[in-house]
Scaffold this motif. Structure first.
Motif, short mmCIF file in Angstrom:
data_model
loop_
_atom_site.label_atom_id
_atom_site.label_comp_id
_atom_site.label_asym_id
_atom_site.label_seq_id
_atom_site.Cartn_x
_atom_site.Cartn_y
_atom_site.Cartn_z
N MET A 82 1.13 -0.91 0.07
CA MET A 82 -0.05 0.06 -0.02
C MET A 82 0.73 1.35 0.13
SD MET A 82 -2.98 -1.38 -0.23
CE MET A 82 -4.04 0.45 -0.35
N ARG A 83 2.47 1.49 0.26
CA ARG A 83 2.89 1.80 -0.08
C ARG A 83 3.30 2.85 -1.60
NH1 ARG A 83 7.18 4.14 4.35
NH2 ARG A 83 6.86 1.85 5.34
N ASN A 84 3.20 1.78 -1.42
CA ASN A 84 3.71 1.77 -2.99
C ASN A 84 2.63 1.89 -4.09
OD1 ASN A 84 6.90 1.44 -2.46
ND2 ASN A 84 6.70 -1.04 -3.50
N ILE A 85 1.58 1.85 -4.22
CA ILE A 85 0.46 1.37 -4.64
C ILE A 85 -0.69 3.00 -4.39
CG2 ILE A 85 -2.07 0.62 -5.01
CD1 ILE A 85 -1.57 -1.68 -4.61
N SER A 86 -0.56 3.45 -2.95
CA SER A 86 -1.00 5.04 -2.51
C SER A 86 -0.30 5.95 -2.31
CB SER A 86 -1.86 4.73 -0.95
OG SER A 86 -0.41 4.51 -0.28
N ARG A 87 1.25 5.64 -2.47
CA ARG A 87 2.22 6.28 -2.65
C ARG A 87 1.75 7.14 -0.92
NH1 ARG A 87 6.34 4.73 -5.98
NH2 ARG A 87 4.82 4.52 -8.01
N ARG A 94 -2.29 6.65 5.75
CA ARG A 94 -2.77 5.59 4.82
C ARG A 94 -4.20 5.46 4.99
NH1 ARG A 94 0.85 1.88 4.64
NH2 ARG A 94 3.02 3.24 4.42
N LYS A 95 -4.60 5.16 6.16
CA LYS A 95 -5.97 4.40 6.08
C LYS A 95 -6.75 5.53 5.62
CE LYS A 95 -8.99 2.41 9.76
NZ LYS A 95 -9.49 1.92 10.42
N ASP A 96 -6.63 6.74 6.32
CA ASP A 96 -7.94 8.15 6.50
C ASP A 96 -7.52 8.26 4.47
OD1 ASP A 96 -8.63 8.46 8.71
OD2 ASP A 96 -7.16 9.18 8.95
N MET A 97 -6.09 8.25 3.99
CA MET A 97 -5.89 8.47 2.84
C MET A 97 -6.70 7.22 1.77
SD MET A 97 -4.63 11.60 2.00
CE MET A 97 -5.47 11.64 3.67
N VAL A 98 -6.50 6.13 1.91
CA VAL A 98 -7.36 5.07 0.33
C VAL A 98 -8.67 5.54 1.52
CG1 VAL A 98 -7.04 2.99 0.74
CG2 VAL A 98 -5.27 3.71 1.17
N GLU A 112 -3.13 16.21 -5.43
CA GLU A 112 -3.63 17.43 -4.98
C GLU A 112 -3.35 16.78 -3.57
OE1 GLU A 112 -4.44 17.82 -7.58
OE2 GLU A 112 -2.89 19.11 -8.39
N ILE A 113 -4.40 15.72 -2.85
CA ILE A 113 -4.56 15.14 -1.61
C ILE A 113 -3.80 14.48 -0.80
CG2 ILE A 113 -6.46 13.66 -0.13
CD1 ILE A 113 -8.90 14.53 -2.18
N SER A 114 -2.75 14.08 -2.25
CA SER A 114 -1.47 13.05 -1.19
C SER A 114 -1.06 14.12 -0.75
CB SER A 114 -0.87 12.75 -2.32
OG SER A 114 -2.31 11.42 -2.99
N LYS A 115 -0.92 15.51 -1.54
CA LYS A 115 0.41 16.48 -0.83
C LYS A 115 -0.08 17.11 -0.11
CE LYS A 115 1.21 17.69 -5.86
NZ LYS A 115 1.50 18.34 -7.36
N LEU A 116 -1.42 17.41 0.88
CA LEU A 116 -1.93 17.95 1.28
C LEU A 116 -2.37 16.88 3.08
CD1 LEU A 116 -3.96 20.40 -0.56
CD2 LEU A 116 -2.42 21.45 0.91
N GLN A 117 -1.68 15.77 2.36
CA GLN A 117 -2.04 15.01 4.02
C GLN A 117 -2.03 15.25 5.36
OE1 GLN A 117 0.42 10.89 3.38
NE2 GLN A 117 0.55 11.88 1.69
N ASN A 118 -1.04 15.96 5.88
CA ASN A 118 0.13 16.18 6.53
C ASN A 118 -1.34 17.35 7.32
OD1 ASN A 118 1.68 13.71 7.22
ND2 ASN A 118 2.95 15.30 5.95
N ASN A 119 -2.02 17.98 6.31
CA ASN A 119 -2.69 19.13 6.61
C ASN A 119 -4.22 18.93 7.11
OD1 ASN A 119 -0.97 20.40 4.96
ND2 ASN A 119 -0.75 21.67 6.28
#
Length: 212
Positions: A82-87, A94-98, A112-119
């Protein structure tokens, strides 16, 4: 002001040497870009070694593991896959992002959401991107973008001066090539962090489904 004029006069007096230096830098830069591209394509085409090794352990040494060992190994395999698939490198995000990736309607916002994941935070039962008034990353990337565009303008001006002073074609093309590179770098930095308008649209999308 006097220092700036002295620097400018120095540049004009040594424009031939600067052109040759720029030409050398151009050749080295092109070689490095080609090498990095080959390395990236080679790395991308390879199967993930750690994941393959963990699956091999689970398959070939299953009889030497108890239930806890097998469960932990499967967790490690899932984490690598999942690290490779979801980046998304952090397992905490990761759980929230997926979950978000599977539910957002406008798929173009996933990057864009991946870039903002910590926000991304949970507000009133929904996810929301919250950027502080003084956030380091947006300011940092804007600064790098402005710096790159400034250097771009300097090399464009040097290219124009080299034409005016009838310098060699190699000098002019070297200046213009470096200028184009810095223009691309500047545009990359400006586009790296989503704009306020894009963040607003992402928040509209996130408000359409409940948070975990």
């Amino acid at each position: 002001m006097e220092i700036v004029l002295n620097v400018w006069n120095y540049i004009l007096e040594h424009i031939d040497q600067l052109g040759k230096l720029t030409a050398g830098v151009t050749v080295v830069a092109m070689a490095l870009i080609a090498a990095v591209k080959r390395f990236y394509l080679s790395y991308k085409s390879k199967s993930p070694k750690k994941t393959t090794r963990l699956i091999k352990y689970l398959k070939n040494y299953n009889s030497y593991m108890d239930d806890e060992d097998r469960a932990f190994t499967k967790t490690c395999i899932n984490d690598e896959i999942m690290r490779n698939i979801s980046r998304v490198p952090s397992p905490n995000n990761r759980k929230d992002m997926v979950y978000i990736f599977n539910r957002i309607e406008k798929r173009q916002y996933i990057k864009e959401i991946s870039k903002l994941q910590n926000n991304i935070e949970k507000v009133n039962g929904h996810y929301k991107v919250i950027i502080g008034k003084v956030s380091f990353l947006p300011l940092f990337y804007k600064f790098l973008g402005m710096l790159s565009i400034f250097i771009f303008l300097i090399f464009i001006l040097l290219g124009i001066i080299s034409i005016y002073e009838e310098k060699s074609m190699q000098v002019m093309l070297s200046f213009l090539f470096i200028a184009v590179i810095y223009e691309i770098i500047g545009l990359y930095f400006f586009s790296f962090f989503p704009s306020k308008r894009t963040i607003g649209r992402i928040n509209d999308e996130l408000s359409m489904f409940p948070a975990l």
